[in-house]
Design an enzyme around this catalytic site. Sequence first.
Site, PDB file in Angstrom:
ATOM      1  CD  GLN A 128       8.520   0.065  12.169  1.00 40.60           C
ATOM      2  OE1 GLN A 128       7.562  -0.678  12.342  1.00 40.60           O
ATOM      3  NE2 GLN A 128       8.746   0.633  10.996  1.00 40.60           N
ATOM      4  CD  GLU A 154      13.432  11.281  11.537  1.00 42.88           C
ATOM      5  OE1 GLU A 154      12.858  12.339  11.192  1.00 42.88           O
ATOM      6  OE2 GLU A 154      14.569  11.239  12.032  1.00 42.88           O
ATOM      7  CB  SER A 188      -0.535   1.831   4.219  1.00 38.93           C
ATOM      8  OG  SER A 188       0.808   1.884   3.798  1.00 38.93           O
ATOM      9  NE  ARG A 189      -3.275   0.462  10.634  1.00 39.26           N
ATOM     10  CZ  ARG A 189      -2.064  -0.039  10.820  1.00 39.26           C
ATOM     11  NH1 ARG A 189      -1.005   0.715  10.600  1.00 39.26           N
ATOM     12  NH2 ARG A 189      -1.896  -1.275  11.216  1.00 39.26           N
ATOM     13  CG  HIS A 227       6.048   3.072   1.564  1.00 37.35           C
ATOM     14  ND1 HIS A 227       4.683   3.256   1.530  1.00 37.35           N
ATOM     15  CD2 HIS A 227       6.298   2.331   2.667  1.00 37.35           C
ATOM     16  CE1 HIS A 227       4.134   2.632   2.563  1.00 37.35           C
ATOM     17  NE2 HIS A 227       5.079   2.073   3.269  1.00 37.35           N
ATOM     18  CB  ALA A 260      -0.974  -0.016   1.174  1.00 38.38           C
ATOM     19  CG  LEU A 261       4.525   0.449  -1.808  1.00 36.25           C
ATOM     20  CD1 LEU A 261       5.605   0.178  -2.852  1.00 36.25           C
ATOM     21  CD2 LEU A 261       5.091   0.273  -0.404  1.00 36.25           C
ATOM     22  CG  HIS A 262       2.366   6.245   1.622  1.00 39.13           C
ATOM     23  ND1 HIS A 262       3.523   6.782   2.131  1.00 39.13           N
ATOM     24  CD2 HIS A 262       1.901   5.382   2.566  1.00 39.13           C
ATOM     25  CE1 HIS A 262       3.738   6.300   3.347  1.00 39.13           C
ATOM     26  NE2 HIS A 262       2.769   5.438   3.631  1.00 39.13           N
ATOM     27  CG  ASP A 302       5.794   3.743  11.589  1.00 38.72           C
ATOM     28  OD1 ASP A 302       4.722   3.817  12.187  1.00 38.72           O
ATOM     29  OD2 ASP A 302       5.879   3.596  10.356  1.00 38.72           O
TER      30      ASP A 302
HETATM   31  O1  PAF Z   1       6.866  -0.038   8.973  1.00 35.94           O
HETATM   32  C1  PAF Z   1       6.390  -1.056   8.414  1.00 35.94           C
HETATM   33  O2  PAF Z   1       5.796  -0.985   7.333  1.00 35.94           O
HETATM   34  C2  PAF Z   1       6.554  -2.413   9.084  1.00 35.94           C
HETATM   35  O3  PAF Z   1       6.469  -2.318  10.463  1.00 35.94           O
HETATM   36  C3  PAF Z   1       7.846  -3.140   8.662  1.00 35.94           C
HETATM   37  C4  PAF Z   1       9.081  -2.386   9.123  1.00 35.94           C
HETATM   38  C5  PAF Z   1       7.879  -3.309   7.146  1.00 35.94           C
HETATM   39  C6  PAF Z   1       7.891  -4.536   9.308  1.00 35.94           C
HETATM   40  O4  PAF Z   1       6.818  -5.318   8.893  1.00 35.94           O
END
Ligand code: PAF
Length: 255
Positions: free
Chosen positions: A149, A144, A182-183, A33, A28-30, A146
Amino acid sequence: MDILRDIASLKRWRLNQSAVGFVPTMGALHDGHLSLVDQAQKDDMTVLVSIFVNPTQFNQASDLEAYPNTLDADLAALDQAGVAAVYLPDFDQVYPDGYRYQVNENTLSQQLCGAHRPGHFDGVLTVVMKLFNLVKPERAYFGEKDHQQLQLIQGMVAAFFMDIEVVACPIIRESDGLAMSSRNLRLTPEQRALAPQLHQTMASGVPIQQMKQRLSDLGFVVDYLESHGGRLYGAAFLGEIRLIDNVPYQAEEAA
Ligand code: PAF
């Protein structure tokens, strides 16, 4: 662009590459990404993107089921962007152990999103470790948006002496300030009109309690708004859709 669907083809492809820049995604690229791809290309990397909707990081089955799938458009965008290869594994390939083995972090992963999504970061760290071991990239690119993460992945790479440079890339926003995600594709037109208020409120610099009040008056259900280390982290629901964001924040300014 090479499409790699199994580990054997990935390994064969990898043998012929020197400096690989890896962009792991769930599809679900934007433009967020694509900005990671762009940064890797600017760094002279041969870019490999993975698309794998990782079930172990979803703590709600309904969220996993509703996750957007736009594979054809994703592949077209990556091809257009000049990506060298895309890796499209399936669950059995990534989890031959059935998720018996996991990577856990026991402090930061329990806060913010981790406190509200039990097991989420175990799934993220485990899949990222697996993908790193398969792809063996020189560099890996993360946004950044996330931020938690990103910090956990940087910490994992340091803790396990992994020879990979993690490159942090800035949040890409829509023109109205909404962080790309993506959401966002799942927002109704009314929710989409309201969604930028999360960023606008978080960037307003007022005390956190006032921000929470403002967001709930607008119709958000706030999951958390917390400041840590000069940054304000927020997550809030609009209907079923959970939006997250983070902005630089000096707690004193809000006093
Ligand atoms: O950020 C994301 O899209 C996901 O958490 C990742 C890093 C691809 C791991 O599934």
